[in-house]
Design an enzyme around this catalytic site. Sequence first.
Site, PDB file in Angstrom:
ATOM      1  CB  SER A  34      -0.564   0.215   1.228  1.00 31.14           C
ATOM      2  OG  SER A  34      -0.095  -0.254   2.333  1.00 31.14           O
ATOM      3  CG  ASP A 338      -4.506   5.436   7.328  1.00 30.09           C
ATOM      4  OD1 ASP A 338      -3.614   5.339   7.120  1.00 30.09           O
ATOM      5  OD2 ASP A 338      -4.861   4.883   6.256  1.00 30.09           O
ATOM      6  CG  HIS A 341      -1.547   3.713   4.919  1.00 32.01           C
ATOM      7  ND1 HIS A 341      -2.529   3.012   5.557  1.00 32.01           N
ATOM      8  CD2 HIS A 341      -0.445   2.377   4.201  1.00 32.01           C
ATOM      9  CE1 HIS A 341      -3.029   2.261   4.706  1.00 32.01           C
ATOM     10  NE2 HIS A 341      -1.385   1.335   4.155  1.00 32.01           N
TER      11      HIS A 341
END
Length: 379
Positions: A34, A338, A341
């Site tokens: 990610s 979040d 991240h």
Amino acid sequence: MRMNYTIAILLILISASNQASSACFKSIISFGDSLADTGNAIHLAPSDTYPYSAMLPYGQTFFHRPTGRASDGRLIIDFIADALGLPFVQPFFRPSSCDFSGGVNFAVAGCTALADSFWAEEGIQVWLANTSLADQLSWFKELFLPKFCHTPSDCKNYLETSLTVVGEIGGNDYKHALLGGKSFQSTLALVPKVVKAISSTINELIKLGAKTILVPGNLPMGCSAVYLTYFKTSNQTFYDPKTGCLNWLNAVFRHHNELLQTELNRIRQQNTKINIVYADYYNAAMPFYKSPQKYGFIEGALIACCGCGGPYNYNQTSFCGFEGCSTCEDPSLHVSWDGLHLTEAAYGVIADSLLGGSFTIPPLSELCVLPSKTMIMVT
């Protein structure tokens, strides 16, 4: 709310993209999770497990819409592409055809370095099956190259003139272990296996013709709200007094980075004509964990911008984007987006450090004549 001009960071602007790209690389080939996924997970995930990055507020800062990037805006890979005068790296899995001449991205959120079969034996189910690092390499070899290259010479030239980025990878492997109840020692025991998987991928890419490979290490995940919440304790000896991060957890990621660098040195010795560049994400990020205000992160480094409450604004059952969660007014004042991240602003600081050569070994600036630098705003 801080004015946009106070978030200015050094980035690279180009006066002529063709000149810039020809001076360095003509395209970027990206693998990872990610931290580098620019949209693959959105197109691979079944409708009943759609990734959070497919919903607002993800993407609100730069793109003003969710793109599948796990941040409020751009990622490190986006800043690197921009600096090289290249377009943002397109995700391989897209519903419509797109031009991959400027690069292709195989990174998928949730990807692991170790194969799904390993995690199945451990009794752990991965979020998105068949997206491991080995799977991504197979997509590149078996699906992408045969269609993109018309001749073996085309493929060789494409790889030789591309910057190939392998990682960051391994973070999800350690997350599965740690949040799955594995001990500190059991998690440490995974590190050589993860590094071996990365090494195997690099060696295969070299055989295919890659000439310059950028390999990022892990971030200091002991500073992330996810782990700080999950492993919260009243025992203050577990925390770094300067940062508030979990010392023992950061030790796992430092160990990964140390073993990875040792392996990269071994690969360099065996492939003296190949440029293997280590990107030190850990130490590029650590300065703003130690002194967040110095970098403009006046809301601190540990509390998430987007979340559902708790000491670090991270809730283990309700996540950023869920009903009832809130998003800070100005993400650029935060390091954490979040809880897992980072914000675009934090990724921009890391990218700037890498591009300047301070946190790449050998310095990326020695391998690539970059365009002149100018101050721009991250809005």
